[in-house]
Design a protein around this motif. Structure first.
Motif, PDB file in Angstrom:
ATOM      1  N   LEU A 146     -23.836  30.323   6.680  1.00 36.07           N
ATOM      2  CA  LEU A 146     -23.547  28.921   6.963  1.00 36.07           C
ATOM      3  C   LEU A 146     -24.864  28.227   7.305  1.00 36.07           C
ATOM      4  CD1 LEU A 146     -21.142  26.931   7.368  1.00 36.07           C
ATOM      5  CD2 LEU A 146     -21.324  27.446   9.797  1.00 36.07           C
ATOM      6  N   ASN A 201     -20.197  23.944  16.754  1.00 32.69           N
ATOM      7  CA  ASN A 201     -19.143  23.964  15.720  1.00 32.69           C
ATOM      8  C   ASN A 201     -19.453  24.974  14.632  1.00 32.69           C
ATOM      9  OD1 ASN A 201     -17.490  22.136  16.876  1.00 32.69           O
ATOM     10  ND2 ASN A 201     -18.262  20.369  15.696  1.00 32.69           N
ATOM     11  N   ALA A 202     -20.712  25.015  14.232  1.00 32.63           N
ATOM     12  CA  ALA A 202     -21.092  25.940  13.160  1.00 32.63           C
ATOM     13  C   ALA A 202     -20.999  27.385  13.652  1.00 32.63           C
ATOM     14  CB  ALA A 202     -22.502  25.617  12.684  1.00 32.63           C
ATOM     15  N   GLU A 203     -21.425  27.626  14.878  1.00 27.97           N
ATOM     16  CA  GLU A 203     -21.370  28.995  15.397  1.00 27.97           C
ATOM     17  C   GLU A 203     -19.906  29.459  15.505  1.00 27.97           C
ATOM     18  OE1 GLU A 203     -23.275  29.737  19.269  1.00 27.97           O
ATOM     19  OE2 GLU A 203     -24.482  31.211  18.195  1.00 27.97           O
ATOM     20  N   ARG A 204     -19.025  28.523  15.886  1.00 29.28           N
ATOM     21  CA  ARG A 204     -17.591  28.852  15.959  1.00 29.28           C
ATOM     22  C   ARG A 204     -17.091  29.259  14.572  1.00 29.28           C
ATOM     23  NH1 ARG A 204     -14.754  23.994  17.985  1.00 29.28           N
ATOM     24  NH2 ARG A 204     -14.172  23.680  15.831  1.00 29.28           N
ATOM     25  N   GLU A 205     -17.497  28.502  13.576  1.00 27.04           N
ATOM     26  CA  GLU A 205     -17.063  28.827  12.203  1.00 27.04           C
ATOM     27  C   GLU A 205     -17.567  30.208  11.772  1.00 27.04           C
ATOM     28  OE1 GLU A 205     -17.844  25.734   9.312  1.00 27.04           O
ATOM     29  OE2 GLU A 205     -17.426  27.135   7.650  1.00 27.04           O
ATOM     30  N   VAL A 206     -18.790  30.533  12.182  1.00 23.01           N
ATOM     31  CA  VAL A 206     -19.333  31.856  11.835  1.00 23.01           C
ATOM     32  C   VAL A 206     -18.462  32.952  12.461  1.00 23.01           C
ATOM     33  CG1 VAL A 206     -21.282  33.442  12.276  1.00 23.01           C
ATOM     34  CG2 VAL A 206     -21.711  31.131  11.406  1.00 23.01           C
ATOM     35  N   VAL A 240     -15.332  32.835  13.268  1.00 26.07           N
ATOM     36  CA  VAL A 240     -14.037  32.883  12.572  1.00 26.07           C
ATOM     37  C   VAL A 240     -14.222  33.608  11.234  1.00 26.07           C
ATOM     38  CG1 VAL A 240     -12.267  31.449  11.463  1.00 26.07           C
ATOM     39  CG2 VAL A 240     -13.166  30.807  13.729  1.00 26.07           C
ATOM     40  N   ARG A 241     -15.255  33.241  10.478  1.00 26.67           N
ATOM     41  CA  ARG A 241     -15.471  33.836   9.148  1.00 26.67           C
ATOM     42  C   ARG A 241     -15.907  35.299   9.230  1.00 26.67           C
ATOM     43  NH1 ARG A 241     -16.704  30.136   4.818  1.00 26.67           N
ATOM     44  NH2 ARG A 241     -17.135  32.015   3.602  1.00 26.67           N
ATOM     45  N   ASP A 293      -9.685  30.237  15.916  1.00 30.27           N
ATOM     46  CA  ASP A 293     -10.602  29.142  16.210  1.00 30.27           C
ATOM     47  C   ASP A 293     -10.729  28.918  17.729  1.00 30.27           C
ATOM     48  OD1 ASP A 293     -12.244  27.187  14.899  1.00 30.27           O
ATOM     49  OD2 ASP A 293     -10.896  25.694  15.776  1.00 30.27           O
ATOM     50  N   ALA A 331     -12.760  31.689  19.311  1.00 31.25           N
ATOM     51  CA  ALA A 331     -14.160  31.523  18.889  1.00 31.25           C
ATOM     52  C   ALA A 331     -14.806  30.390  19.683  1.00 31.25           C
ATOM     53  CB  ALA A 331     -14.226  31.239  17.390  1.00 31.25           C
ATOM     54  N   THR A 373     -26.393  34.770  18.201  1.00 27.96           N
ATOM     55  CA  THR A 373     -25.147  34.698  17.440  1.00 27.96           C
ATOM     56  C   THR A 373     -24.643  36.117  17.160  1.00 27.96           C
ATOM     57  OG1 THR A 373     -25.974  32.668  16.444  1.00 27.96           O
ATOM     58  CG2 THR A 373     -24.094  33.725  15.348  1.00 27.96           C
TER      59      THR A 373
END
Ligand SMILES: Nc1ncnc2c1ncn2[C@@H]1O[C@H](COP(=O)(O)OP(=O)(O)OP(=O)(O)O)[C@@H](O)[C@H]1O
Ligand SMILES: [Mg+2]
Length: 272
Positions: free
Chosen positions: A21, A184-189, A191-192, A198, A201, A225
């Motif tokens: 990401l 927000n981006a770290e949360r998405e990482v 989750v993925r 969510d 995370a 991270t």
């Protein structure tokens, strides 16, 4: 070969593109640099995505990836190759840089500040518009295959840092500074990467933010991270949040700290 050989690995060109990401424009910069045959230097703290970005880019650009992790025993022979005795004969064995130059792969030298000075010097003609590798021991000079790309990285927080890289080396590279992602981006990482919900995370990311802020005030390692991804994997397996945070985030940060600091870190984390 010495016991201190750099860790090496090779990713084939056809591997699926690993998830990465972007934090900003690093993918575009990296692509433009490699397509212009310019070498890339990634600078950023531990666990911020440097290796993942290189894996992602190599797969995305359909190039093989050869990885060398530099250490203070990394010699020119470790990078370029050496003569070895094999069945009574003496044979030349290409090192990872030479192999990447011949095959047109991405050659990733991680922790390049650790590599010995004389070994780094052989990279100079490879890292500029000559794109040549001189193999003194073979009496050969190789022109890098078109798709060859040199990528190096280091963590500026380590004891040895930017100052230890000679200007003549540093100034050959398109240099991309990476840092930890936005919340927000770290949360998405998380989750993925781990399949975490969510909400969970988001809590881990808030804990990391509190620790990064608190540690920033006191000095010390900030949680990466990578630590959060590890904690996310344990949470997905049903480990309680406080236990996962303790094992994956607090304890790895405690090296050399006083116990009082451990308590302070726990308080920061548990206040979320
Ligand atoms: N931008 C990102 N996109 C996807 N995953 C990421 C990203 N940043 C970090 N990660 C996650 O964090 C982990 C650690 O990242 P990585 O191994 O690339 O760190 P690094 O910067 O190479 O650290 P080190 O300097 O310690 O080698 C990855 O395995 C991945 O799960
Ligand atoms: Mg790495």
């Amino acid at each position: 070969m010495s016991a201190s050989l750099p860790t090496q690995g090779c990713q084939q060109p056809e591997v699926p593109v690993p998830f990465y990401l972007p934090a900003a424009d690093e993918v575009d910069l990296f692509t433009a640099a490699v397509e212009s045959s310019l070498p890339v230097m990634l600078v950023g703290p531990t666990g911020c995505g440097k290796t993942r970005l290189v894996e992602h880019m190599a797969a995305r650009l359909s190039r093989g990836l050869r990885v060398v992790v530099g250490n203070d025993d990394t010699t020119t022979a470790d990078l370029l190759g050496r003569f070895l005795v094999h069945g009574g004969d003496v044979e030349w064995r290409d090192g990872p840089v030479t192999t990447a130059v011949r095959r047109g792969e991405v050659c990733y030298i991680d922790e390049v500040v650790e590599v010995r000075r004389e070994a780094m010097a052989v990279l100079h003609p490879l890292a500029d518009d000559r794109r040549r590798l001189h193999l003194d021991r073979l009496g050969e000079s190789l022109e890098a295959a078109d798709r060859f790309a040199l990528v190096c990285s280091y963590n500026p927080d380590r004891a040895v840092g930017f100052r230890d890289l000679r200007p003549a080396f540093r100034q050959r590279f398109v240099t991309i500074a990476l840092d930890y992602l936005s919340a927000n981006a770290e949360r998405e990482v998380l989750v993925r990467e781990a399949g975490l919900t969510d909400d969970a995370a988001g809590r881990l990311v808030r804990i990391a933010a509190a620790l990064r802020y608190g540690i920033g005030e006191r000095g010390g390692d900030a949680p990466s991270t990578r630590l959060l991804v590890n904690a996310a994997h344990l949470l997905v397996r049903g480990v309680a949040e406080d236990a996962a945070v303790e094992a994956c985030v607090i304890q790895p940060l405690l090296h050399g700290r006083e116990r009082a600091d451990a308590t302070a870190l726990r308080e920061l984390a548990m206040a979320i």
